[in-house]
Design a protein around this motif. Structure first.
Motif, mmCIF file in Angstrom:
data_model
loop_
_atom_site.group_PDB
_atom_site.id
_atom_site.type_symbol
_atom_site.label_atom_id
_atom_site.label_comp_id
_atom_site.label_asym_id
_atom_site.label_seq_id
_atom_site.Cartn_x
_atom_site.Cartn_y
_atom_site.Cartn_z
ATOM 1 N N LYS A 194 9.527 -44.256 -23.955
ATOM 2 C CA LYS A 194 8.882 -45.267 -23.121
ATOM 3 C C LYS A 194 9.827 -45.809 -22.058
ATOM 4 C CE LYS A 194 6.047 -47.068 -26.892
ATOM 5 N NZ LYS A 194 5.796 -48.247 -27.728
ATOM 6 N N SER A 195 11.141 -45.762 -22.312
ATOM 7 C CA SER A 195 12.114 -46.412 -21.445
ATOM 8 C C SER A 195 12.870 -45.470 -20.525
ATOM 9 C CB SER A 195 13.144 -47.160 -22.294
ATOM 10 O OG SER A 195 12.498 -48.075 -23.130
ATOM 11 N N CYS A 196 12.985 -44.217 -20.878
ATOM 12 C CA CYS A 196 13.834 -43.291 -20.132
ATOM 13 C C CYS A 196 13.074 -41.999 -19.823
ATOM 14 C CB CYS A 196 15.090 -42.992 -20.944
ATOM 15 S SG CYS A 196 16.193 -41.851 -20.151
ATOM 16 N N PRO A 197 13.048 -41.567 -18.559
ATOM 17 C CA PRO A 197 12.331 -40.336 -18.232
ATOM 18 C C PRO A 197 13.059 -39.070 -18.665
ATOM 19 C CG PRO A 197 13.329 -41.238 -16.267
ATOM 20 C CD PRO A 197 13.540 -42.244 -17.363
ATOM 21 N N ASP A 198 14.399 -39.150 -18.871
ATOM 22 C CA ASP A 198 15.181 -37.987 -19.275
ATOM 23 C C ASP A 198 16.097 -38.345 -20.441
ATOM 24 O OD1 ASP A 198 16.331 -35.509 -19.407
ATOM 25 O OD2 ASP A 198 17.546 -35.742 -17.605
ATOM 26 N N PRO A 199 15.612 -38.257 -21.682
ATOM 27 C CA PRO A 199 16.418 -38.631 -22.851
ATOM 28 C C PRO A 199 17.686 -37.797 -23.018
ATOM 29 C CG PRO A 199 14.117 -38.424 -23.461
ATOM 30 C CD PRO A 199 14.254 -37.906 -22.069
ATOM 31 N N THR A 200 17.683 -36.559 -22.558
ATOM 32 C CA THR A 200 18.863 -35.711 -22.676
ATOM 33 C C THR A 200 20.049 -36.320 -21.939
ATOM 34 O OG1 THR A 200 17.387 -33.811 -22.719
ATOM 35 C CG2 THR A 200 19.703 -33.357 -22.366
ATOM 36 N N ALA A 201 19.799 -36.899 -20.790
ATOM 37 C CA ALA A 201 20.868 -37.520 -20.003
ATOM 38 C C ALA A 201 21.442 -38.742 -20.715
ATOM 39 C CB ALA A 201 20.333 -37.917 -18.631
ATOM 40 N N LYS A 202 20.618 -39.475 -21.437
ATOM 41 C CA LYS A 202 21.092 -40.658 -22.163
ATOM 42 C C LYS A 202 22.008 -40.287 -23.320
ATOM 43 C CE LYS A 202 19.342 -44.462 -20.591
ATOM 44 N NZ LYS A 202 20.230 -45.450 -20.027
ATOM 45 N N TRP A 203 21.764 -39.170 -23.974
ATOM 46 C CA TRP A 203 22.550 -38.758 -25.128
ATOM 47 C C TRP A 203 23.745 -37.905 -24.732
ATOM 48 C CZ3 TRP A 203 22.066 -40.717 -29.868
ATOM 49 C CH2 TRP A 203 20.877 -41.388 -30.174
ATOM 50 N N ARG A 204 23.847 -37.491 -23.490
ATOM 51 C CA ARG A 204 24.923 -36.609 -23.055
ATOM 52 C C ARG A 204 26.299 -37.249 -23.223
ATOM 53 N NH1 ARG A 204 23.210 -35.054 -17.787
ATOM 54 N NH2 ARG A 204 21.717 -33.778 -18.918
ATOM 55 N N GLY A 205 26.412 -38.539 -22.964
ATOM 56 C CA GLY A 205 27.700 -39.220 -23.039
ATOM 57 C C GLY A 205 28.012 -39.832 -24.387
ATOM 58 N N GLY A 206 27.281 -39.515 -25.408
ATOM 59 C CA GLY A 206 27.481 -40.102 -26.735
ATOM 60 C C GLY A 206 26.175 -40.674 -27.242
#
Length: 94
Positions: free
Chosen positions: A50-62
């Motif tokens: 609901k909050s982020c259009p690209d979850p992969t980018a959020k998890w890339r840095g940890g």
């Protein structure tokens, strides 16, 4: 504006008159690390954040900073004593 790609009819901050402003022109589905998060919503096309259009980018840095299922462990350390103050306290009898 209302989404016209993945979340038809839902309010979306990324929608413009030209279309979706997300990378690739649409929201990306969640990844395995997002399982159990309170921000995941199930749509007819799959699971999306609901909050982020690209979850992969959020998890890339940890860890994802928006994840509700991830808790950070707080390490408790003993307070360091100043040896000079400790000796003065000992002399006073405290």
């Amino acid at each position: 504006m209302l989404c016209t790609t993945i979340r038809n009819g839902s309010d979306c901050n990324l929608m413009t008159k030209k279309g979706c402003g997300a990378i690739g022109g649409a929201c990306q589905p969640v990844i395995g690390a997002c399982e159990g998060c309170g921000r995941v919503e199930e749509l007819s096309t799959g699971l999306y954040c609901k909050s982020c259009p690209d979850p992969t980018a959020k998890w890339r840095g940890g860890k994802c900073n928006l994840a509700t299922h991830v808790t950070e462990e707080v390490k408790m350390t003993e307070a360091k004593l100043n040896p000079l103050k400790a000796s003065k306290r000992a002399q006073k009898g405290k």
